[in-house]
Motif scaffolding. Structure first.
Motif, PDB file in Angstrom:
ATOM      1  N   VAL A 128      -0.616   4.751   1.869  1.00  0.00           N
ATOM      2  CA  VAL A 128       0.611   4.056   1.460  1.00  0.00           C
ATOM      3  C   VAL A 128       0.480   2.565   1.709  1.00  0.00           C
ATOM      4  CG1 VAL A 128       3.074   3.838   1.929  1.00  0.00           C
ATOM      5  CG2 VAL A 128       2.033   6.121   1.798  1.00  0.00           C
ATOM      6  N   GLU A 129      -0.071   2.180   2.840  1.00  0.00           N
ATOM      7  CA  GLU A 129      -0.253   0.761   3.149  1.00  0.00           C
ATOM      8  C   GLU A 129      -1.173   0.099   2.124  1.00  0.00           C
ATOM      9  OE1 GLU A 129      -1.712   0.503   7.097  1.00  0.00           O
ATOM     10  OE2 GLU A 129       0.085   1.364   8.031  1.00  0.00           O
ATOM     11  N   TYR A 130      -2.185   0.797   1.714  1.00  0.00           N
ATOM     12  CA  TYR A 130      -3.101   0.210   0.725  1.00  0.00           C
ATOM     13  C   TYR A 130      -2.405   0.031  -0.620  1.00  0.00           C
ATOM     14  CZ  TYR A 130      -7.187  -0.285  -2.305  1.00  0.00           C
ATOM     15  OH  TYR A 130      -8.094  -0.735  -3.224  1.00  0.00           O
ATOM     16  N   LEU A 131      -1.586   0.994  -1.027  1.00  0.00           N
ATOM     17  CA  LEU A 131      -0.867   0.871  -2.292  1.00  0.00           C
ATOM     18  C   LEU A 131       0.145  -0.269  -2.228  1.00  0.00           C
ATOM     19  CD1 LEU A 131      -0.286   4.640  -3.209  1.00  0.00           C
ATOM     20  CD2 LEU A 131      -1.953   3.048  -4.198  1.00  0.00           C
ATOM     21  N   LEU A 132       0.828  -0.444  -1.108  1.00  0.00           N
ATOM     22  CA  LEU A 132       1.765  -1.543  -0.958  1.00  0.00           C
ATOM     23  C   LEU A 132       1.054  -2.883  -1.014  1.00  0.00           C
ATOM     24  CD1 LEU A 132       4.115  -0.136   1.860  1.00  0.00           C
ATOM     25  CD2 LEU A 132       4.569  -0.319  -0.597  1.00  0.00           C
ATOM     26  N   ALA A 133      -0.128  -2.956  -0.417  1.00  0.00           N
ATOM     27  CA  ALA A 133      -0.896  -4.198  -0.459  1.00  0.00           C
ATOM     28  C   ALA A 133      -1.322  -4.515  -1.883  1.00  0.00           C
ATOM     29  CB  ALA A 133      -2.109  -4.092   0.457  1.00  0.00           C
TER      30      ALA A 133
ATOM     31  N   SER B 150      -0.972 -11.354  -0.803  1.00  0.00           N
ATOM     32  CA  SER B 150      -1.253 -10.566   0.404  1.00  0.00           C
ATOM     33  C   SER B 150      -2.708 -10.074   0.384  1.00  0.00           C
ATOM     34  CB  SER B 150      -0.295  -9.382   0.496  1.00  0.00           C
ATOM     35  OG  SER B 150       1.037  -9.813   0.524  1.00  0.00           O
ATOM     36  N   GLU B 151      -3.623 -10.984   0.131  1.00  0.00           N
ATOM     37  CA  GLU B 151      -5.037 -10.606   0.101  1.00  0.00           C
ATOM     38  C   GLU B 151      -5.520 -10.130   1.479  1.00  0.00           C
ATOM     39  OE1 GLU B 151      -8.423  -9.761  -1.928  1.00  0.00           O
ATOM     40  OE2 GLU B 151      -6.556 -10.561  -2.763  1.00  0.00           O
ATOM     41  N   THR B 152      -5.006 -10.767   2.525  1.00  0.00           N
ATOM     42  CA  THR B 152      -5.399 -10.345   3.877  1.00  0.00           C
ATOM     43  C   THR B 152      -4.881  -8.948   4.185  1.00  0.00           C
ATOM     44  OG1 THR B 152      -5.335 -12.650   4.601  1.00  0.00           O
ATOM     45  CG2 THR B 152      -5.315 -10.948   6.311  1.00  0.00           C
ATOM     46  N   LEU B 153      -3.639  -8.662   3.766  1.00  0.00           N
ATOM     47  CA  LEU B 153      -3.082  -7.329   3.974  1.00  0.00           C
ATOM     48  C   LEU B 153      -3.842  -6.276   3.187  1.00  0.00           C
ATOM     49  CD1 LEU B 153      -0.853  -5.590   5.215  1.00  0.00           C
ATOM     50  CD2 LEU B 153       0.572  -6.127   3.224  1.00  0.00           C
ATOM     51  N   LYS B 154      -4.246  -6.633   1.986  1.00  0.00           N
ATOM     52  CA  LYS B 154      -5.025  -5.700   1.159  1.00  0.00           C
ATOM     53  C   LYS B 154      -6.370  -5.397   1.801  1.00  0.00           C
ATOM     54  CE  LYS B 154      -7.282  -5.408  -3.356  1.00  0.00           C
ATOM     55  NZ  LYS B 154      -7.527  -6.112  -4.648  1.00  0.00           N
ATOM     56  N   LEU B 155      -7.047  -6.424   2.312  1.00  0.00           N
ATOM     57  CA  LEU B 155      -8.349  -6.220   2.951  1.00  0.00           C
ATOM     58  C   LEU B 155      -8.206  -5.376   4.216  1.00  0.00           C
ATOM     59  CD1 LEU B 155     -11.379  -6.837   3.054  1.00  0.00           C
ATOM     60  CD2 LEU B 155     -10.830  -8.959   4.275  1.00  0.00           C
ATOM     61  N   SER B 156      -7.116  -5.595   4.961  1.00  0.00           N
ATOM     62  CA  SER B 156      -6.898  -4.813   6.178  1.00  0.00           C
ATOM     63  C   SER B 156      -6.662  -3.347   5.859  1.00  0.00           C
ATOM     64  CB  SER B 156      -5.713  -5.388   6.947  1.00  0.00           C
ATOM     65  OG  SER B 156      -5.426  -4.591   8.081  1.00  0.00           O
ATOM     66  N   ALA B 157      -5.856  -3.064   4.841  1.00  0.00           N
ATOM     67  CA  ALA B 157      -5.591  -1.673   4.454  1.00  0.00           C
ATOM     68  C   ALA B 157      -6.851  -0.995   3.921  1.00  0.00           C
ATOM     69  CB  ALA B 157      -4.474  -1.638   3.417  1.00  0.00           C
ATOM     70  N   LEU B 158      -7.646  -1.732   3.159  1.00  0.00           N
ATOM     71  CA  LEU B 158      -8.887  -1.173   2.629  1.00  0.00           C
ATOM     72  C   LEU B 158      -9.863  -0.851   3.755  1.00  0.00           C
ATOM     73  CD1 LEU B 158     -10.671  -0.455   0.195  1.00  0.00           C
ATOM     74  CD2 LEU B 158     -11.392  -2.853   0.110  1.00  0.00           C
ATOM     75  N   THR B 159      -9.947  -1.751   4.717  1.00  0.00           N
ATOM     76  CA  THR B 159     -10.853  -1.523   5.845  1.00  0.00           C
ATOM     77  C   THR B 159     -10.408  -0.310   6.656  1.00  0.00           C
ATOM     78  OG1 THR B 159     -11.279  -3.898   5.960  1.00  0.00           O
ATOM     79  CG2 THR B 159     -11.879  -2.565   7.885  1.00  0.00           C
ATOM     80  N   LYS B 160      -9.119  -0.114   6.809  1.00  0.00           N
ATOM     81  CA  LYS B 160      -8.617   1.031   7.563  1.00  0.00           C
ATOM     82  C   LYS B 160      -8.995   2.343   6.885  1.00  0.00           C
ATOM     83  CE  LYS B 160      -4.365   2.694   9.736  1.00  0.00           C
ATOM     84  NZ  LYS B 160      -2.918   2.448   9.934  1.00  0.00           N
TER      85      LYS B 160
END
Length: 597
Positions: free
Chosen positions: A165-170, A177-187
């Motif tokens: 869900v976090e990745y889809l929101l990013a 929110s490129e940083t948020l997207k990278l964080s969700a992808l890494t998770k």
């Protein structure tokens, strides 16, 4: 009175004439008149007991037997000469046999037991990095063969669902929110979600309730703890997968035999219920500790397992052979008399004489032989049977010499002059034993022409039980070329497409991770022998001629023709990188430099 005087004179004259003209004594009378001091008495069981009068042996109580001592001797029995003479008739009665001291390679063969085990580098445990519930099992039994990437089970995990869900929101937030997207992808990647699953999630825009967990490698499921509906904690082992294409054999070697074992040494393995085939591998590791109870150390042997016929837990008979010395002086064990710290061998000399000689023994060799470090030379004749009686004779002679005077020291034992029997035929056991099995000329061995089955050799013709192809006869010389026991030249990857990998140390292939195999030093005539393998295979069976020729050209990396390329090495010696083309070191990244010859 006058008549009495004449009678007295006549008697005296007759006695004088009788004394002057008496006949000479006969030899028999002279021998019977010999003083008893020239005879000695000795015990037949204990020759060191010698007396100058009859009686009983003080050790065993047997009656002493007379041994006549001669008054004179010849030069052969002079003082200080330890050799003794034996009459030819006595040699026959003593059953003396002689042989020639041999010279040749000193070979040692170790036979021990081993246990087949998993290749520890091929084991893989399947776990999760999150807490969840198993919804569906795709692999529901042990012993199932799986491949890398096959789904094992589907699992639902709240943490994993929230990460989706976090990745889809990013993604919906856009570029802000490129940083948020990278964080969700890494998770998601840290949760071992594959790139394919992430791409499917980004395309569908819908988080999946369950995620399939896939096999990390090819192999067989050896343990399965997962059950449908089970809750799995993070780190819990759910499956254990092992690749049985390569197995280990842990052989037990006694500590006194460890110096005979070397890394890269060839080893053969047989099973009691498969006497018609031999599995061949190589020593890859010698464990650094010795078991305190059994006084043995573990030696790891790695070999291929075509058809998965070798299963972990099996017992196997392991044979390790090694040539300790190329040129050694060898004598049979039966020729050595051992008395405490001294080893004695009787040397047969000319003129019927036998000389006791102290020797220094080395290692024990195959064929019940021993290496002689000093005391004998190749080609000398030695006594191999009946030397115990010779030892008794020599002890008796030494005792008599000590009891007598200077003349007695040079006298011989009763029986007079003794001569050696004509040289008997050498014992067959004196020849250096062959190097075992079919490899010594007892007959050819048979191989399957398939390259992946060449690690198994058969003693009888027929078809390969793995693929059904006709077995090809191979001589001992060509078998040694296929997997020789020579010195290791370098280590290469067994994968043909990675044949350019050449390392100076054992390890893993930097391209595929497989265990590197030793490549042996080749002779100049290798190409001719390689061609002979193909011709032999073609003659054996026309239906497999093409396959046999292919097998002979791709038997092992050690059987490839040597083209003597220019080598490039890493400047850091501890990396052990050695390649036939320039580039960078795969370990430290430094530029490879030409090897100095």
């Amino acid at each position: 009175m006058k008549n009495l005087l004449l009678v007295f004179l006549g008697v005296a004259l007759g006695a004088g004439l009788l004394f002057v003209f008496r006949p000479p004594p006969s030899p028999a009378a002279a021998e019977s008149a010999a003083p008893a001091a020239q005879s000695l008495w000795s015990c037949g069981m204990h020759p060191q007991i010698v007396q100058d009068h009859p009686g009983d042996c003080p050790i065993c109580g047997m009656k002493l037997t007379p041994v006549r001592r001669q008054a004179g001797g010849d030069g052969a029995a002079a003082a200080g000469d330890p050799a003794i003479r034996i009459d030819p008739v006595m040699v026959q009665n003593m059953n003396l046999r002689t042989g020639t001291v041999a010279a040749g390679p000193l070979r040692r063969t170790l036979r021990t037991v081993g246990t087949i085990d998993y290749d520890e580098t091929s084991l893989a445990d399947v776990t999760t990095k999150f807490k969840g519930w198993i919804e569906k099992l795709h692999v529901d039994s042990t012993g199932t063969l799986v491949h890398k990437g096959d789904p094992l089970f589907d699992i639902y995990a709240p943490e994993l669902y929230n990460a989706q869900v976090e990745y889809l929101l990013a993604l919906q937030a856009g570029g802000a929110s490129e940083t948020l997207k990278l964080s969700a992808l890494t998770k998601l990647k840290f949760f071992d979600v594959s790139d394919e699953q992430i791409a499917r999630l980004a395309e569908s825009k819908v988080p999946a309730k369950t995620i399939p967990v896939r096999s990390p490698r090819d192999g067989i499921v050896m343990e399965k703890m997962a059950v449908a509906g089970q809750m799995a904690d993070a780190g819990m082992r759910l499956y254990r997968i092992a690749d049985l294409a390569t197995v280990w054999v842990l052989a037990q070697v006694y500590e006194q035999d460890l110096p005979l074992v070397r890394l890269g040494q060839e080893a053969s393995l047989t099973l009691s219920y498969q006497p018609d085939r031999v599995y061949r591998g190589r020593v890859t590791y010698i464990y650094p500790s010795v078991d305190e109870k059994t006084r043995t150390a573990k030696v790891r042997i790695e070999l291929h397992n075509p058809g998965y016929q070798l299963k972990p837990g099996m017992f196997a008979a392991v044979t390790l052979s090694r040539t300790v010395a190329e040129d050694a002086v060898l004598v049979p064990d039966s020729a050595v008399l051992r008395s405490g710290e001294t080893n004695t061998v009787f040397v047969a000399l000319d003129g019927g004489r036998f000389e006791p000689r102290v020797v220094v023994l080395g290692q024990r060799a195959d064929g019940d032989q021993y290496q002689v470090r000093s005391g004998l030379a190749a080609g000398e004749k030695i006594v191999t049977s009946g030397q115990f009686l010779l030892d008794s004779e020599s002890q008796l002679r030494a005792t008599i010499a000590k009891m007598g005077d200077g003349n007695a020291k040079s006298s011989a034992i009763a029986g007079g002059e003794r001569e050696q029997l004509g040289d008997p035929e050498p014992q067959p056991g004196l020849k250096r034993p062959p190097e075992g099995g079919a490899a010594n000329g007892a007959g050819p061995v048979y191989l399957c022409p398939m390259p992946e089955h060449l690690s198994i050799s058969y003693k009888t013709p027929g078809n390969c039980p793995l693929c059904g192809m006709a077995l090809v006869p191979v001589s001992a010389e060509l078998l040694a070329q296929i997997q020789p026991g020579a010195a290791v030249d370098h280590y290469s990857c067994p994968m043909p497409e990675h044949a350019d990998v050449r390392e100076v140390k054992a390890g893993k292939c930097p391209k595929c991770g497989m265990t590197l195999v030793p490549v042996m030093k080749q002779e100049k005539t290798e190409g001719k022998k390689q061609k002979a393998v193909g011709e032999t295979a073609t003659t054996a069976s026309s239906s497999v001629g093409e396959a046999a020729t292919t097998a002979s050209s791709s038997v092992l990396p050690s059987f490839r023709p040597s083209v003597a390329p220019a080598w490039y090495v890493c400047p850091m010696p501890e990396d052990g990188i050695r390649q036939d083309h320039p580039g960078k070191c795969p370990k430290c990244g430094m530029k490879l430099v030409p090897e100095k010859k």
